[in-house]
Scaffold this motif. Structure first.
Motif, PDB file in Angstrom:
ATOM      1  N   SER A  90     -19.073  93.615  62.400  1.00  0.00           N
ATOM      2  CA  SER A  90     -19.208  94.517  60.989  1.00  0.00           C
ATOM      3  C   SER A  90     -20.060  95.104  61.414  1.00  0.00           C
ATOM      4  O   SER A  90     -20.867  95.620  62.719  1.00  0.00           O
ATOM      5  CB  SER A  90     -19.618  92.922  60.170  1.00  0.00           C
ATOM      6  N   GLY A  91     -19.560  96.265  60.370  1.00  0.00           N
ATOM      7  CA  GLY A  91     -20.886  96.930  60.267  1.00  0.00           C
ATOM      8  C   GLY A  91     -19.960  98.434  60.329  1.00  0.00           C
ATOM      9  O   GLY A  91     -18.712  98.469  60.754  1.00  0.00           O
ATOM     10  N   SER A  92     -21.365  99.773  60.108  1.00  0.00           N
ATOM     11  CA  SER A  92     -20.124 100.699  59.373  1.00  0.00           C
ATOM     12  C   SER A  92     -19.558 101.247  61.253  1.00  0.00           C
ATOM     13  O   SER A  92     -20.599 101.600  62.145  1.00  0.00           O
ATOM     14  CB  SER A  92     -21.041 101.443  59.535  1.00  0.00           C
ATOM     15  N   LYS A  93     -18.675 102.274  61.469  1.00  0.00           N
ATOM     16  CA  LYS A  93     -18.182 102.948  62.983  1.00  0.00           C
ATOM     17  C   LYS A  93     -17.680 104.006  62.542  1.00  0.00           C
ATOM     18  O   LYS A  93     -17.145 104.473  61.189  1.00  0.00           O
ATOM     19  CB  LYS A  93     -17.315 101.996  62.736  1.00  0.00           C
ATOM     20  N   SER A  94     -17.926 104.737  63.840  1.00  0.00           N
ATOM     21  CA  SER A  94     -17.724 106.328  63.776  1.00  0.00           C
ATOM     22  C   SER A  94     -16.490 105.945  64.357  1.00  0.00           C
ATOM     23  O   SER A  94     -16.298 105.851  65.874  1.00  0.00           O
ATOM     24  CB  SER A  94     -18.983 106.590  64.416  1.00  0.00           C
ATOM     25  N   THR A  95     -15.014 106.912  63.261  1.00  0.00           N
ATOM     26  CA  THR A  95     -13.935 106.727  64.830  1.00  0.00           C
ATOM     27  C   THR A  95     -13.630 108.201  65.134  1.00  0.00           C
ATOM     28  O   THR A  95     -13.758 108.836  64.318  1.00  0.00           O
ATOM     29  CB  THR A  95     -12.913 106.515  63.586  1.00  0.00           C
ATOM     30  N   TYR A  96     -13.290 108.186  66.314  1.00  0.00           N
ATOM     31  CA  TYR A  96     -12.804 109.680  66.683  1.00  0.00           C
ATOM     32  C   TYR A  96     -11.698 109.517  67.624  1.00  0.00           C
ATOM     33  O   TYR A  96     -11.015 108.623  67.749  1.00  0.00           O
ATOM     34  CB  TYR A  96     -13.822 110.647  67.728  1.00  0.00           C
ATOM     35  N   ILE A  97     -10.821 110.756  67.583  1.00  0.00           N
ATOM     36  CA  ILE A  97      -9.275 111.257  68.171  1.00  0.00           C
ATOM     37  C   ILE A  97      -9.536 111.582  69.508  1.00  0.00           C
ATOM     38  O   ILE A  97      -9.946 112.193  69.750  1.00  0.00           O
ATOM     39  CB  ILE A  97      -8.162 111.188  67.052  1.00  0.00           C
ATOM     40  N   VAL A  98      -8.364 111.047  70.679  1.00  0.00           N
ATOM     41  CA  VAL A  98      -8.805 111.813  71.409  1.00  0.00           C
ATOM     42  C   VAL A  98      -7.566 111.316  72.111  1.00  0.00           C
ATOM     43  O   VAL A  98      -6.396 110.818  72.300  1.00  0.00           O
ATOM     44  CB  VAL A  98      -9.129 110.938  72.873  1.00  0.00           C
ATOM     45  N   ALA A  99      -6.830 112.438  72.102  1.00  0.00           N
ATOM     46  CA  ALA A  99      -5.221 113.388  72.698  1.00  0.00           C
ATOM     47  C   ALA A  99      -4.850 113.592  73.819  1.00  0.00           C
ATOM     48  O   ALA A  99      -5.978 114.897  74.314  1.00  0.00           O
ATOM     49  CB  ALA A  99      -5.015 114.677  71.839  1.00  0.00           C
ATOM     50  N   SER A 100      -4.551 113.646  74.671  1.00  0.00           N
ATOM     51  CA  SER A 100      -3.938 114.404  76.273  1.00  0.00           C
ATOM     52  C   SER A 100      -2.954 114.207  76.550  1.00  0.00           C
ATOM     53  O   SER A 100      -1.571 113.887  76.524  1.00  0.00           O
ATOM     54  CB  SER A 100      -4.758 112.748  76.833  1.00  0.00           C
ATOM     55  N   ASP A 101      -3.045 115.703  77.163  1.00  0.00           N
ATOM     56  CA  ASP A 101      -1.326 115.671  77.610  1.00  0.00           C
ATOM     57  C   ASP A 101      -1.289 115.746  79.481  1.00  0.00           C
ATOM     58  O   ASP A 101      -2.537 116.562  80.356  1.00  0.00           O
ATOM     59  CB  ASP A 101      -1.148 117.550  77.955  1.00  0.00           C
ATOM     60  N   ILE A 102      -0.709 114.936  79.710  1.00  0.00           N
ATOM     61  CA  ILE A 102      -0.792 114.660  81.519  1.00  0.00           C
ATOM     62  C   ILE A 102       0.234 114.560  82.123  1.00  0.00           C
ATOM     63  O   ILE A 102       1.672 114.510  82.389  1.00  0.00           O
ATOM     64  CB  ILE A 102      -1.088 113.086  81.430  1.00  0.00           C
ATOM     65  N   GLY A 103       0.108 115.726  82.848  1.00  0.00           N
ATOM     66  CA  GLY A 103       1.116 116.117  83.573  1.00  0.00           C
ATOM     67  C   GLY A 103       1.003 115.857  84.452  1.00  0.00           C
ATOM     68  O   GLY A 103       0.175 114.877  85.151  1.00  0.00           O
ATOM     69  N   GLY A 104       2.321 116.699  86.119  1.00  0.00           N
ATOM     70  CA  GLY A 104       1.899 116.251  87.700  1.00  0.00           C
ATOM     71  C   GLY A 104       0.527 117.109  87.942  1.00  0.00           C
ATOM     72  O   GLY A 104      -0.063 116.936  88.795  1.00  0.00           O
ATOM     73  N   THR A 105       0.417 118.483  87.554  1.00  0.00           N
ATOM     74  CA  THR A 105      -0.747 118.938  87.529  1.00  0.00           C
ATOM     75  C   THR A 105      -2.566 118.548  87.647  1.00  0.00           C
ATOM     76  O   THR A 105      -3.000 118.536  87.620  1.00  0.00           O
ATOM     77  CB  THR A 105      -0.070 120.318  88.464  1.00  0.00           C
ATOM     78  N   ASN A 106      -1.889 119.030  86.138  1.00  0.00           N
ATOM     79  CA  ASN A 106      -3.358 119.020  84.840  1.00  0.00           C
ATOM     80  C   ASN A 106      -3.173 117.364  83.914  1.00  0.00           C
ATOM     81  O   ASN A 106      -2.350 117.766  83.863  1.00  0.00           O
ATOM     82  CB  ASN A 106      -3.522 120.351  84.907  1.00  0.00           C
ATOM     83  N   SER A 107      -4.619 117.024  83.898  1.00  0.00           N
ATOM     84  CA  SER A 107      -4.752 116.866  82.324  1.00  0.00           C
ATOM     85  C   SER A 107      -5.772 116.840  81.832  1.00  0.00           C
ATOM     86  O   SER A 107      -6.817 117.060  82.081  1.00  0.00           O
ATOM     87  CB  SER A 107      -5.582 114.811  82.915  1.00  0.00           C
ATOM     88  N   ARG A 108      -4.890 117.069  80.450  1.00  0.00           N
ATOM     89  CA  ARG A 108      -6.010 117.712  79.216  1.00  0.00           C
ATOM     90  C   ARG A 108      -6.607 116.892  78.133  1.00  0.00           C
ATOM     91  O   ARG A 108      -4.950 116.263  77.991  1.00  0.00           O
ATOM     92  CB  ARG A 108      -4.906 118.932  78.717  1.00  0.00           C
ATOM     93  N   PHE A 109      -7.559 116.883  77.858  1.00  0.00           N
ATOM     94  CA  PHE A 109      -8.558 115.983  77.082  1.00  0.00           C
ATOM     95  C   PHE A 109      -8.680 117.101  76.053  1.00  0.00           C
ATOM     96  O   PHE A 109      -9.045 117.789  76.275  1.00  0.00           O
ATOM     97  CB  PHE A 109      -9.114 115.134  77.643  1.00  0.00           C
TER      98      PHE A 109
END
Length: 262
Positions: free
Chosen positions: A38-57
């Motif tokens: 229990s308890g208050s949570k701080s929620t965040y979102i991570v989005a990622s674009d994963i290609g053959g050359t680079n991974s962008r977050f």
């Protein structure tokens, strides 16, 4: 029609996968949720674009369109001798967020909750995994394994959903401003758009990503649904003497006896 810049496409993608992640953040069902207490949570979102050359977050706060932090990992160097994909990219990204994002500097890590949506350039299986054929040596990304990992800040990831990269691009394209972010290849095209018509999204990177979107004529209020494809793996079909010569050259160069994909 085409988007005016590749950067706009990237922003649209991050917005789309962030929206998907937001959906999952409303109904967490992973084992970590049961263990979180229990308890208050701080929620965040991570989005990622994963290609053959680079991974962008990118890191987002729920409901916000602008990212708090973005970072790109070159796959060749990041994945060298890595324990896993998430140890090579997602973990250092979260550590970077902790060091650089003002919202995180005074955060109680034990109260941190991260929902992630990773858009990967490959066929995503129903068991929430993808094998990246475009990454040298191959690479498996397992969303379930990421959810259960308790190593450092990875323990804060309570939900990790994998989608095909062009599912992200397809849904992102729906958010493009047709007046400000789109270039008409044929004048007057925008006026001819059918609200119920199918849409196609194609993009060249390390591979050639493709997807299509359709809307139900019976329930159009449900909006478009995006379908990924591996269309970049179709055969290269020459249509003239010069292209036949190119095909023979590519077959010799890459040791392909029977076929060359586009």
């Amino acid at each position: 029609m085409s988007s005016s810049t590749s950067a706009l496409g990237s922003l649209a993608l991050f917005a789309a996968v962030a929206a998907v992640a937001t959906t999952f953040s409303k109904g967490l069902n992973s084992k970590k949720k049961k263990e979180s207490g229990s308890g208050s949570k701080s929620t965040y979102i991570v989005a990622s674009d994963i290609g053959g050359t680079n991974s962008r977050f990118a890191l987002y706060a729920p409901g916000k369109r602008d990212s708090l932090l973005t970072h790109t990992f070159p796959n060749e160097t990041a994945l060298k001798d890595a324990k896993s994909y998430h140890h090579a990219t997602l973990k250092p990204f979260l550590e970077k967020c902790l060091a650089e994002v003002d919202h995180w500097k005074n955060i109680d890590v034990s109260k941190l909750r991260v929902v992630a949506c990773l858009a990967a350039a490959g066929p995503v299986k129903t068991n929430n995994t993808v094998y990246m054929t475009n990454i040298v040596g191959g690479c498996t990304i397992d969303g379930n394994e990421i959810e259960m990992c308790q190593d450092g800040l990875l323990a804060s990831v309570v939900r990790c959903k994998l989608v095909n990269d062009f599912v992200g691009q397809g849904y992102g394209a729906l958010d493009l401003d047709l007046d400000a972010e789109v270039v008409e290849l044929l004048p007057g095209s925008k006026a001819k758009i059918d609200d119920l018509g199918p849409k196609v999204c194609v993009g060249a990177g390390t591979g050639l990503g493709q997807c299509f979107l359709t809307k139900s004529s019976l329930k159009p209020e449900l909006g478009y649904e995006c379908y990924p494809s591996e269309g970049g793996h179709v055969d290269f079909v020459p249509r003239g003497d010069l292209e036949v010569e190119l095909l023979e050259y590519l077959k010799k160069k890459f040791g392909c006896k029977n076929r060359v994909s586009v």
